[in-house]
Design a protein around this motif. Sequence first.
Motif, mmCIF file in Angstrom:
data_model
loop_
_atom_site.group_PDB
_atom_site.id
_atom_site.type_symbol
_atom_site.label_atom_id
_atom_site.label_comp_id
_atom_site.label_asym_id
_atom_site.label_seq_id
_atom_site.Cartn_x
_atom_site.Cartn_y
_atom_site.Cartn_z
ATOM 1 N N TYR A 104 -29.259 24.753 -2.837
ATOM 2 C CA TYR A 104 -29.178 26.182 -3.117
ATOM 3 C C TYR A 104 -27.754 26.596 -3.470
ATOM 4 C CZ TYR A 104 -33.874 26.464 -1.195
ATOM 5 O OH TYR A 104 -35.208 26.288 -0.982
ATOM 6 N N ASP A 105 -26.767 25.803 -3.023
ATOM 7 C CA ASP A 105 -25.381 26.131 -3.327
ATOM 8 C C ASP A 105 -25.062 25.962 -4.805
ATOM 9 O OD1 ASP A 105 -25.850 23.346 -2.478
ATOM 10 O OD2 ASP A 105 -23.762 23.049 -3.085
ATOM 11 N N ARG A 106 -25.930 25.307 -5.549
ATOM 12 C CA ARG A 106 -25.703 25.090 -6.975
ATOM 13 C C ARG A 106 -26.472 26.072 -7.850
ATOM 14 N NH1 ARG A 106 -26.049 18.416 -7.173
ATOM 15 N NH2 ARG A 106 -24.163 18.034 -5.917
ATOM 16 N N MET A 107 -27.223 26.980 -7.243
ATOM 17 C CA MET A 107 -27.974 27.964 -8.009
ATOM 18 C C MET A 107 -27.038 29.034 -8.562
ATOM 19 S SD MET A 107 -31.391 28.465 -5.642
ATOM 20 C CE MET A 107 -32.114 29.620 -6.816
ATOM 21 N N THR A 108 -27.306 29.455 -9.755
ATOM 22 C CA THR A 108 -26.491 30.523 -10.357
ATOM 23 C C THR A 108 -26.962 31.899 -9.902
ATOM 24 O OG1 THR A 108 -27.943 30.512 -12.303
ATOM 25 C CG2 THR A 108 -25.960 29.130 -12.379
ATOM 26 N N ARG A 109 -28.223 32.020 -9.494
ATOM 27 C CA ARG A 109 -28.739 33.289 -8.976
ATOM 28 C C ARG A 109 -29.656 32.998 -7.796
ATOM 29 N NH1 ARG A 109 -31.732 36.810 -13.188
ATOM 30 N NH2 ARG A 109 -32.781 34.815 -13.583
ATOM 31 N N LEU A 115 -32.628 34.411 2.575
ATOM 32 C CA LEU A 115 -31.738 33.330 2.967
ATOM 33 C C LEU A 115 -32.590 32.119 3.336
ATOM 34 C CD1 LEU A 115 -28.607 33.106 3.343
ATOM 35 C CD2 LEU A 115 -29.042 33.267 5.796
ATOM 36 N N VAL A 116 -32.078 30.936 3.087
ATOM 37 C CA VAL A 116 -32.771 29.690 3.421
ATOM 38 C C VAL A 116 -31.901 28.916 4.393
ATOM 39 C CG1 VAL A 116 -33.654 27.503 2.533
ATOM 40 C CG2 VAL A 116 -33.901 29.589 1.176
ATOM 41 N N THR A 117 -32.511 28.385 5.449
ATOM 42 C CA THR A 117 -31.744 27.603 6.413
ATOM 43 C C THR A 117 -32.655 26.571 7.073
ATOM 44 O OG1 THR A 117 -30.228 27.756 8.304
ATOM 45 C CG2 THR A 117 -32.183 29.162 8.353
ATOM 46 N N GLY A 118 -32.090 25.723 7.926
ATOM 47 C CA GLY A 118 -32.880 24.726 8.634
ATOM 48 C C GLY A 118 -33.514 23.710 7.701
ATOM 49 N N ASP A 119 -34.722 23.277 8.053
ATOM 50 C CA ASP A 119 -35.417 22.258 7.264
ATOM 51 C C ASP A 119 -35.783 22.730 5.869
ATOM 52 O OD1 ASP A 119 -35.202 20.457 9.274
ATOM 53 O OD2 ASP A 119 -37.322 20.441 9.837
ATOM 54 N N PHE A 158 -24.502 29.366 1.670
ATOM 55 C CA PHE A 158 -24.902 28.116 1.022
ATOM 56 C C PHE A 158 -23.695 27.237 0.716
ATOM 57 C CE2 PHE A 158 -28.745 30.598 -0.695
ATOM 58 C CZ PHE A 158 -29.522 30.202 0.375
ATOM 59 N N THR A 159 -22.590 27.845 0.321
ATOM 60 C CA THR A 159 -21.382 27.077 0.008
ATOM 61 C C THR A 159 -20.833 26.386 1.251
ATOM 62 O OG1 THR A 159 -20.781 28.552 -1.812
ATOM 63 C CG2 THR A 159 -19.025 27.214 -0.877
ATOM 64 N N GLU A 160 -20.708 27.138 2.351
ATOM 65 C CA GLU A 160 -20.163 26.557 3.571
ATOM 66 C C GLU A 160 -21.131 25.559 4.198
ATOM 67 O OE1 GLU A 160 -18.249 29.032 6.393
ATOM 68 O OE2 GLU A 160 -17.667 30.560 4.925
#
Length: 238
Positions: A104-109, A115-119, A158-160
């Motif tokens: 998700y950190d590579r998505m432009t939008r 928000l997405v987290t975990g598995d 997503f970046t961190e």
Amino acid sequence: MSNKIALVTGASSGIGESTDGRYGTAIAACPGSTRGGFALAQENDAWALSISGSFGAVPSMDDDGMAAWAAELDCQDVATLLRTSAPLGDPVKMRYPASTRWRYDRMTRFPAGFLVTGDAMRSFSPIYGQGMTVAALEATILGRLLKDGTEDVADQFFTESAAVLDVPWATVAVNDLRFPDAVGDRSALDPEPGAYLDRLRAAAVADPVLATAFLRVTQLMDSPAALFKPEIAARVPA
């Protein structure tokens, strides 16, 4: 990969902290052996046991078959526990197809308000025991961002999180790609440190210092660089 998990009780097994200072045992699969086993002491003389198989090797679901499976492992601790302990319940079987990471950190939008987290961001094979640790690290990042009132929380999160995920993901990928049947890109693998780590794993069976150092890395307490420190390297056979 297939896991069979059970709880058993029976202090008479002779394994554990009461006899040799250990609270459990772990036998990992390796190239040439696709079976693994794990035992961890619990409260009230109970043990949590898991046996696993990869690349089509599937453990039996009955008690005798599970013990026979464990008897094929290099270490007999799990098999001994299964033979000498009484089950507290029925075993549970789980199948896991592959470790997966969504970037998700590579998505432009990304949709606002979500928000997405975990598995849902990454899914590790449970035999590595890293899923909850990584989820806790992600929760720590998210809590800080919300407390700080960071704008565009999702993008920063997503970046961190991607930086945090790089280490466990690399650990999982490098280990899995040791197996010839594993599907994945091996172009970035360096054979020299790979051979060193193979020797370290073999020596860690009888060296508690190496075993502890290896487990601290796999459980995300230390960085992989810790395994290459001079005091650790000196204990690894050439």
